[in-house]
Design a protein around this motif. Structure first.
Motif, PDB file in Angstrom:
ATOM      1  N   PRO A 239     -12.323   4.260  -6.765  1.00 38.09           N
ATOM      2  CA  PRO A 239     -13.533   3.604  -6.275  1.00 38.09           C
ATOM      3  C   PRO A 239     -14.516   4.623  -5.696  1.00 38.09           C
ATOM      4  O   PRO A 239     -14.115   5.593  -5.063  1.00 38.09           O
ATOM      5  CB  PRO A 239     -13.028   2.676  -5.166  1.00 38.09           C
ATOM      6  N   ASP A 240     -15.798   4.393  -5.923  1.00 34.24           N
ATOM      7  CA  ASP A 240     -16.857   5.243  -5.370  1.00 34.24           C
ATOM      8  C   ASP A 240     -17.959   4.328  -4.829  1.00 34.24           C
ATOM      9  O   ASP A 240     -19.048   4.229  -5.380  1.00 34.24           O
ATOM     10  CB  ASP A 240     -17.405   6.185  -6.447  1.00 34.24           C
TER      11      ASP A 240
ATOM     12  N   ILE B  59      -7.734   7.335  -4.097  1.00 36.12           N
ATOM     13  CA  ILE B  59      -7.136   7.098  -5.402  1.00 36.12           C
ATOM     14  C   ILE B  59      -6.163   5.942  -5.226  1.00 36.12           C
ATOM     15  O   ILE B  59      -5.346   5.942  -4.303  1.00 36.12           O
ATOM     16  CB  ILE B  59      -6.400   8.341  -5.930  1.00 36.12           C
ATOM     17  N   VAL B  60      -6.272   4.967  -6.112  1.00 36.51           N
ATOM     18  CA  VAL B  60      -5.435   3.779  -6.041  1.00 36.51           C
ATOM     19  C   VAL B  60      -4.562   3.730  -7.287  1.00 36.51           C
ATOM     20  O   VAL B  60      -5.066   3.729  -8.408  1.00 36.51           O
ATOM     21  CB  VAL B  60      -6.305   2.503  -5.955  1.00 36.51           C
ATOM     22  N   LEU B  61      -3.272   3.711  -7.079  1.00 40.10           N
ATOM     23  CA  LEU B  61      -2.296   3.599  -8.153  1.00 40.10           C
ATOM     24  C   LEU B  61      -1.678   2.220  -8.009  1.00 40.10           C
ATOM     25  O   LEU B  61      -1.151   1.892  -6.943  1.00 40.10           O
ATOM     26  CB  LEU B  61      -1.239   4.689  -7.990  1.00 40.10           C
ATOM     27  N   GLN B  62      -1.770   1.382  -9.046  1.00 41.88           N
ATOM     28  CA  GLN B  62      -1.294   0.015  -8.878  1.00 41.88           C
ATOM     29  C   GLN B  62      -0.793  -0.592 -10.178  1.00 41.88           C
ATOM     30  O   GLN B  62      -1.120  -0.138 -11.256  1.00 41.88           O
ATOM     31  CB  GLN B  62      -2.387  -0.864  -8.298  1.00 41.88           C
TER      32      GLN B  62
ATOM     33  N   TYR C 286      -4.667  -9.721   3.759  1.00 40.76           N
ATOM     34  CA  TYR C 286      -3.819 -10.745   3.167  1.00 40.76           C
ATOM     35  C   TYR C 286      -2.327 -10.524   3.397  1.00 40.76           C
ATOM     36  O   TYR C 286      -1.555 -11.464   3.313  1.00 40.76           O
ATOM     37  CB  TYR C 286      -4.074 -10.832   1.654  1.00 40.76           C
ATOM     38  N   ALA C 287      -1.937  -9.298   3.642  1.00 42.83           N
ATOM     39  CA  ALA C 287      -0.515  -8.991   3.787  1.00 42.83           C
ATOM     40  C   ALA C 287      -0.358  -7.648   4.499  1.00 42.83           C
ATOM     41  O   ALA C 287      -1.293  -6.840   4.520  1.00 42.83           O
ATOM     42  CB  ALA C 287       0.143  -8.921   2.407  1.00 42.83           C
ATOM     43  N   PRO C 288       0.804  -7.402   5.059  1.00 48.29           N
ATOM     44  CA  PRO C 288       1.021  -6.093   5.678  1.00 48.29           C
ATOM     45  C   PRO C 288       1.090  -4.992   4.623  1.00 48.29           C
ATOM     46  O   PRO C 288       1.334  -5.253   3.448  1.00 48.29           O
ATOM     47  CB  PRO C 288       2.366  -6.243   6.385  1.00 48.29           C
ATOM     48  N   PHE C 289       0.841  -3.772   5.057  1.00 45.92           N
ATOM     49  CA  PHE C 289       1.024  -2.600   4.216  1.00 45.92           C
ATOM     50  C   PHE C 289       1.617  -1.517   5.093  1.00 45.92           C
ATOM     51  O   PHE C 289       1.776  -1.686   6.298  1.00 45.92           O
ATOM     52  CB  PHE C 289      -0.288  -2.171   3.539  1.00 45.92           C
ATOM     53  N   TYR C 290       1.978  -0.406   4.488  1.00 43.92           N
ATOM     54  CA  TYR C 290       2.696   0.654   5.182  1.00 43.92           C
ATOM     55  C   TYR C 290       1.958   1.974   5.001  1.00 43.92           C
ATOM     56  O   TYR C 290       1.486   2.271   3.906  1.00 43.92           O
ATOM     57  CB  TYR C 290       4.125   0.753   4.631  1.00 43.92           C
ATOM     58  N   SER C 291       1.873   2.762   6.075  1.00 44.76           N
ATOM     59  CA  SER C 291       1.104   4.002   6.037  1.00 44.76           C
ATOM     60  C   SER C 291       1.888   5.152   6.658  1.00 44.76           C
ATOM     61  O   SER C 291       2.657   4.965   7.607  1.00 44.76           O
ATOM     62  CB  SER C 291      -0.202   3.850   6.829  1.00 44.76           C
ATOM     63  N   VAL C 292       1.621   6.338   6.121  1.00 45.45           N
ATOM     64  CA  VAL C 292       2.179   7.566   6.680  1.00 45.45           C
ATOM     65  C   VAL C 292       1.132   8.662   6.495  1.00 45.45           C
ATOM     66  O   VAL C 292       0.397   8.676   5.499  1.00 45.45           O
ATOM     67  CB  VAL C 292       3.531   7.932   6.010  1.00 45.45           C
ATOM     68  N   THR C 293       1.022   9.546   7.469  1.00 43.52           N
ATOM     69  CA  THR C 293       0.036  10.617   7.397  1.00 43.52           C
ATOM     70  C   THR C 293       0.735  11.957   7.190  1.00 43.52           C
ATOM     71  O   THR C 293       1.928  12.094   7.457  1.00 43.52           O
ATOM     72  CB  THR C 293      -0.843  10.650   8.667  1.00 43.52           C
ATOM     73  N   ASN C 294      -0.043  12.929   6.735  1.00 43.36           N
ATOM     74  CA  ASN C 294       0.496  14.277   6.609  1.00 43.36           C
ATOM     75  C   ASN C 294      -0.072  15.144   7.735  1.00 43.36           C
ATOM     76  O   ASN C 294      -0.781  14.651   8.607  1.00 43.36           O
ATOM     77  CB  ASN C 294       0.198  14.878   5.229  1.00 43.36           C
TER      78      ASN C 294
ATOM     79  N   VAL D 252      -4.113   6.677  -1.706  1.00 44.51           N
ATOM     80  CA  VAL D 252      -4.241   7.954  -0.999  1.00 44.51           C
ATOM     81  C   VAL D 252      -5.684   8.078  -0.552  1.00 44.51           C
ATOM     82  O   VAL D 252      -6.611   7.969  -1.365  1.00 44.51           O
ATOM     83  CB  VAL D 252      -3.854   9.136  -1.915  1.00 44.51           C
ATOM     84  N   ARG D 253      -5.886   8.289   0.755  1.00 44.84           N
ATOM     85  CA  ARG D 253      -7.235   8.377   1.315  1.00 44.84           C
ATOM     86  C   ARG D 253      -7.188   8.986   2.711  1.00 44.84           C
ATOM     87  O   ARG D 253      -6.115   9.296   3.205  1.00 44.84           O
ATOM     88  CB  ARG D 253      -7.900   7.005   1.321  1.00 44.84           C
ATOM     89  N   ALA D 254      -8.339   9.106   3.334  1.00 38.23           N
ATOM     90  CA  ALA D 254      -8.436   9.748   4.645  1.00 38.23           C
ATOM     91  C   ALA D 254      -8.256   8.767   5.799  1.00 38.23           C
ATOM     92  O   ALA D 254      -8.525   9.116   6.940  1.00 38.23           O
ATOM     93  CB  ALA D 254      -9.785  10.457   4.783  1.00 38.23           C
ATOM     94  N   SER D 255      -7.767   7.556   5.517  1.00 37.77           N
ATOM     95  CA  SER D 255      -7.577   6.574   6.585  1.00 37.77           C
ATOM     96  C   SER D 255      -6.375   5.688   6.271  1.00 37.77           C
ATOM     97  O   SER D 255      -5.983   5.551   5.117  1.00 37.77           O
ATOM     98  CB  SER D 255      -8.832   5.721   6.752  1.00 37.77           C
ATOM     99  N   PRO D 256      -5.802   5.075   7.321  1.00 39.64           N
ATOM    100  CA  PRO D 256      -4.668   4.171   7.101  1.00 39.64           C
ATOM    101  C   PRO D 256      -5.163   2.778   6.741  1.00 39.64           C
ATOM    102  O   PRO D 256      -5.051   1.835   7.509  1.00 39.64           O
ATOM    103  CB  PRO D 256      -3.936   4.198   8.442  1.00 39.64           C
ATOM    104  N   ASN D 257      -5.718   2.654   5.538  1.00 41.28           N
ATOM    105  CA  ASN D 257      -6.287   1.383   5.077  1.00 41.28           C
ATOM    106  C   ASN D 257      -5.975   1.155   3.614  1.00 41.28           C
ATOM    107  O   ASN D 257      -5.909   2.104   2.837  1.00 41.28           O
ATOM    108  CB  ASN D 257      -7.808   1.373   5.225  1.00 41.28           C
ATOM    109  N   VAL D 258      -5.860  -0.110   3.271  1.00 37.55           N
ATOM    110  CA  VAL D 258      -5.804  -0.550   1.886  1.00 37.55           C
ATOM    111  C   VAL D 258      -6.863  -1.633   1.784  1.00 37.55           C
ATOM    112  O   VAL D 258      -6.817  -2.633   2.504  1.00 37.55           O
ATOM    113  CB  VAL D 258      -4.427  -1.116   1.510  1.00 37.55           C
ATOM    114  N   ASP D 259      -7.846  -1.421   0.927  1.00 35.06           N
ATOM    115  CA  ASP D 259      -8.902  -2.426   0.775  1.00 35.06           C
ATOM    116  C   ASP D 259      -8.317  -3.712   0.222  1.00 35.06           C
ATOM    117  O   ASP D 259      -7.444  -3.683  -0.654  1.00 35.06           O
ATOM    118  CB  ASP D 259      -9.992  -1.915  -0.170  1.00 35.06           C
TER     119      ASP D 259
END
Length: 126
Positions: A29-30, A40-43, A85-93, A114-121
């Protein structure tokens, strides 16, 4: 990527999608139309196990189709977040970048963002 089909939908021209049968789709997405990859979204729409064998994996071996138990074992610092709509899981480097995972009702990873924030659109074309 040359073996993937590249598509852009009229309804959401800010998303470039790469598709190939038997593989997870890759969305870039841009929303700001900057030409800079911000995420980058892998789904996989449907059954994650249908593309698990061909899914890219994180450095700890997590790809589409991995179980939630395996995800938690691979990332002990994994944090559960509440999405729209639902929970998701995040981890940072160590560089402040995030890998975010959604898990379907069957307990399988069905998206990796993969992005610079703990979010899933919640939507990319909404």
């Amino acid at each position: 990527m040359t073996s993937f089909t590249t598509t852009r939908q009229d309804a959401c021209p800010w998303v470039t999608a790469f598709d190939k049968s038997g593989f997870p789709s890759i969305w870039i997405p841009d929303l700001s139309d900057s030409g800079i990859v911000e995420q980058i979204v892998l789904q996989k729409w449907g059954a994650p196990q249908d593309v698990a064998a061909n899914s890219p994996h994180t450095s700890t071996g997590i790809g589409i189709g991995a179980t939630l138990d395996r995800l938690r074992a691979a990332y002990p610092a994994l944090a559960q977040k509440e999405g729209k709509y639902a929970p998701f899981y995040s981890v940072t480097n160590d560089n402040g970048k995030w890998i975010n995972f959604t898990v379907n009702d069957g307990g399988l990873v069905d998206a990796i963002v993969v992005r610079a924030s703990p979010n899933v659109d919640s939507e990319y074309c909404g």
